[in-house]
Design a protein around this motif. Structure first.
Motif, mmCIF file in Angstrom:
data_model
loop_
_atom_site.group_PDB
_atom_site.id
_atom_site.type_symbol
_atom_site.label_atom_id
_atom_site.label_comp_id
_atom_site.label_asym_id
_atom_site.label_seq_id
_atom_site.Cartn_x
_atom_site.Cartn_y
_atom_site.Cartn_z
ATOM 1 N N GLN A 176 4.026 18.912 -32.228
ATOM 2 C CA GLN A 176 3.497 17.952 -33.212
ATOM 3 C C GLN A 176 4.648 17.366 -34.010
ATOM 4 N N THR A 177 4.686 16.041 -34.075
ATOM 5 C CA THR A 177 5.756 15.364 -34.809
ATOM 6 C C THR A 177 5.149 14.349 -35.747
ATOM 7 N N SER A 178 5.944 13.871 -36.685
ATOM 8 C CA SER A 178 5.454 12.866 -37.631
ATOM 9 C C SER A 178 5.730 11.481 -37.073
ATOM 10 N N THR A 179 4.840 11.010 -36.206
ATOM 11 C CA THR A 179 4.992 9.674 -35.612
ATOM 12 C C THR A 179 3.825 8.794 -36.020
ATOM 13 N N GLY A 180 3.436 8.844 -37.279
ATOM 14 C CA GLY A 180 2.353 8.011 -37.773
ATOM 15 C C GLY A 180 1.022 8.472 -37.217
ATOM 16 N N ASN A 181 0.285 7.526 -36.568
ATOM 17 C CA ASN A 181 -1.035 7.828 -36.029
ATOM 18 C C ASN A 181 -0.964 8.521 -34.668
ATOM 19 N N LYS A 182 0.228 8.732 -34.152
ATOM 20 C CA LYS A 182 0.393 9.387 -32.843
ATOM 21 C C LYS A 182 1.326 10.594 -33.019
ATOM 22 N N PRO A 183 0.769 11.687 -33.496
ATOM 23 C CA PRO A 183 1.612 12.844 -33.833
ATOM 24 C C PRO A 183 2.021 13.697 -32.646
ATOM 25 N N PHE A 184 1.422 13.451 -31.459
ATOM 26 C CA PHE A 184 1.716 14.290 -30.302
ATOM 27 C C PHE A 184 2.618 13.518 -29.323
ATOM 28 N N SER A 185 3.837 14.024 -29.100
ATOM 29 C CA SER A 185 4.784 13.309 -28.239
ATOM 30 C C SER A 185 5.203 14.154 -27.039
ATOM 31 N N CYS A 186 5.501 13.470 -25.944
ATOM 32 C CA CYS A 186 5.910 14.120 -24.685
ATOM 33 C C CYS A 186 7.389 14.486 -24.746
ATOM 34 N N GLU A 187 7.703 15.759 -24.438
ATOM 35 C CA GLU A 187 9.084 16.222 -24.481
ATOM 36 C C GLU A 187 9.919 15.656 -23.324
ATOM 37 N N VAL A 188 9.232 15.137 -22.291
ATOM 38 C CA VAL A 188 9.944 14.639 -21.109
ATOM 39 C C VAL A 188 10.367 13.185 -21.295
ATOM 40 N N CYS A 189 9.415 12.330 -21.673
ATOM 41 C CA CYS A 189 9.734 10.903 -21.741
ATOM 42 C C CYS A 189 9.598 10.304 -23.134
ATOM 43 N N GLY A 190 9.087 11.079 -24.115
ATOM 44 C CA GLY A 190 8.993 10.590 -25.483
ATOM 45 C C GLY A 190 7.742 9.805 -25.818
ATOM 46 N N SER A 191 6.835 9.611 -24.844
ATOM 47 C CA SER A 191 5.582 8.897 -25.135
ATOM 48 C C SER A 191 4.790 9.653 -26.188
ATOM 49 N N ALA A 192 4.116 8.900 -27.088
ATOM 50 C CA ALA A 192 3.380 9.517 -28.199
ATOM 51 C C ALA A 192 1.889 9.267 -28.061
ATOM 52 N N PHE A 193 1.085 10.237 -28.545
ATOM 53 C CA PHE A 193 -0.365 10.168 -28.399
ATOM 54 C C PHE A 193 -1.033 10.604 -29.700
ATOM 55 N N SER A 194 -2.235 10.098 -29.919
ATOM 56 C CA SER A 194 -2.973 10.426 -31.143
ATOM 57 C C SER A 194 -3.717 11.747 -31.012
ATOM 58 N N GLN A 195 -3.961 12.200 -29.767
ATOM 59 C CA GLN A 195 -4.699 13.442 -29.560
ATOM 60 C C GLN A 195 -3.912 14.352 -28.616
ATOM 61 N N ASN A 196 -4.067 15.644 -28.859
ATOM 62 C CA ASN A 196 -3.386 16.626 -28.020
ATOM 63 C C ASN A 196 -3.913 16.599 -26.587
ATOM 64 N N SER A 197 -5.216 16.322 -26.432
ATOM 65 C CA SER A 197 -5.819 16.261 -25.089
ATOM 66 C C SER A 197 -5.210 15.119 -24.273
ATOM 67 N N SER A 198 -4.892 14.013 -24.955
ATOM 68 C CA SER A 198 -4.264 12.881 -24.260
ATOM 69 C C SER A 198 -2.864 13.255 -23.792
ATOM 70 N N LEU A 199 -2.148 14.019 -24.617
ATOM 71 C CA LEU A 199 -0.814 14.478 -24.221
ATOM 72 C C LEU A 199 -0.904 15.385 -23.003
ATOM 73 N N LYS A 200 -1.898 16.277 -23.001
ATOM 74 C CA LYS A 200 -2.063 17.191 -21.860
ATOM 75 C C LYS A 200 -2.328 16.425 -20.563
ATOM 76 N N ARG A 201 -3.185 15.400 -20.644
ATOM 77 C CA ARG A 201 -3.453 14.585 -19.447
ATOM 78 C C ARG A 201 -2.185 13.882 -18.991
ATOM 79 N N HIS A 202 -1.433 13.372 -19.962
ATOM 80 C CA HIS A 202 -0.194 12.666 -19.645
ATOM 81 C C HIS A 202 0.807 13.585 -18.950
ATOM 82 N N MET A 203 0.911 14.836 -19.382
ATOM 83 C CA MET A 203 1.880 15.776 -18.817
ATOM 84 C C MET A 203 1.681 15.986 -17.318
#
Length: 347
Positions: free
Chosen positions: A2-29
């Motif tokens: 979890q990072t402070s990226t405004g409305n998208k606090p969940f970011s990918c450690e691989v490519c840096g893409s940010a998401f508003s929900q943790n579930s979206s990050l999981k799908r992205h991974m």
């Protein structure tokens, strides 16, 4: 993470893409891991996201939930509808960084980019030929399998390519969509028009490596090559005579069938060859297109001009086998031969 990226606090450690929900990050991974936990029970295809599986299932059920408000066409997934909408709006959101060409779909842009890079990622497993597009590979595979899935509704002929079927259909419909801007003649094939244009431009791009003769058509060059090789690949099924041109066999067959398909509209005389009809027509028109460069005498046939030229050159190509006398015309030789048969002695 979890990072402070405004409305998208969940970011990918691989490519840096940010998401508003943790579930979206999981799908992205799953894009990075290659994990595909959702599988089709019908064909066992696997997918990284449940939404993709649902879209795929419609290919089996034929369900099409998304409709175009402009033309009523239906699609199984929303992304296909969005691509279709661009055919109405003319929107081309994807542009080539090399030449600036714009496209309505990413798949078309990717294909275009290969014209710059020369990349051919689709290889034939049978002959190792490579292609820039998958559709071209599929068409090529039919040269190995012999598959001809496209059939003519008029005559039943089958073809490996849909484009070949479309060209064939014009032999039935008489459609000639390609018109010459110079003389207004129309053609059913674009390459026929291109070949015809050379009659206006005089272009002859095909040259013989042996004698440097040039030709406007590649097929004429191939036929010309037989004059060097002596090859006569076309044979008469009746008498076995061989010819270097297929058209020559067709003309020769008239000597067996007696067929005379070319008739004079003035007097009704019929001929087995079109060139004989053309020569005959001149007896009506009085046309004499062949002129002597020495004395300007004109003739209706080229053969008559050639005979006349010998009166200037003195050439006598026809010789008597009995006494060796020579003549400028075969008719004179034949008359001479009769003097031997009448007298019964040699000169």
């Amino acid at each position: 993470m979890q990072t402070s990226t405004g409305n998208k606090p969940f970011s990918c450690e691989v490519c840096g893409s940010a998401f508003s929900q943790n579930s979206s990050l999981k799908r992205h991974m799953q894009i990075h891991t290659g994990e595909k936990p959702y599988s089709c029970e019908i064909c066992v295809s696997t997918f990284s996201q449940k939404a993709h599986l649902k879209s795929h299932m419609r290919t089996h059920t034929q369900e099409k939930l998304y409709s175009c408000e402009m033309c009523g066409s239906s699609f199984s997934d929303n992304s296909s509808l969005k691509r279709h909408i661009r055919t109405h709006t003319g929107e081309k959101s994807y542009s080539c960084e090399i030449c600036g060409a714009a496209f309505s779909q990413t798949v078309n842009l990717k294909s275009h980019v290969r014209t710059h890079t020369g990349e051919k990622p689709y290889a034939c497993e049978m002959c190792a030929s490579a292609f820039s597009e998958y559709s071209t590979l599929k068409s090529h595979m039919r040269t190995h399998t012999g598959d001809k899935p496209y059939s003519c509704e008029f005559c039943g002929s089958t073809f490996a390519l849909n484009v070949t079927l479309k060209l064939h259909l014009r032999t039935h419909t008489g459609e000639k969509p390609y018109t010459c801007e110079v003389c207004a003649l129309s053609f059913s094939h674009i390459f026929s028009l291109k070949s015809h244009m050379r009659t206006h431009t005089g272009e002859k791009p095909y040259s013989c490596k042996i004698c440097q003769s040039t030709f406007s058509l590649n097929c004429n060059l191939k036929t010309h090559m037989f004059t060097h090789s002596g090859e006569k690949p076309y044979s008469c099924e009746v008498c076995g005579l061989s010819f270097s041109r297929k058209s020559a066999v067709k003309r020769h067959m008239f000597t067996h069938t007696g067929d005379k398909p070319f008739s004079c509209k003035v007097c009704g005389s019929a001929f087995s060859l079109n060139r004989n009809l053309k020569s005959h027509i001149r007896t009506h028109t009085g046309e004499k297109p062949y002129s002597c460069e020495v004395c300007s005498t004109s003739f209706s046939e080229n053969s008559s001009l050639k005979r006349h030229i010998r009166t200037h050159t003195g050439e006598k190509p026809y010789s008597c086998d009995i006494c060796g006398s020579t003549f400028s015309q075969t008719a004179h030789l034949k008359s001479h031969i009769q003097t031997h048969s009448r007298i019964g002695i040699k000169c």
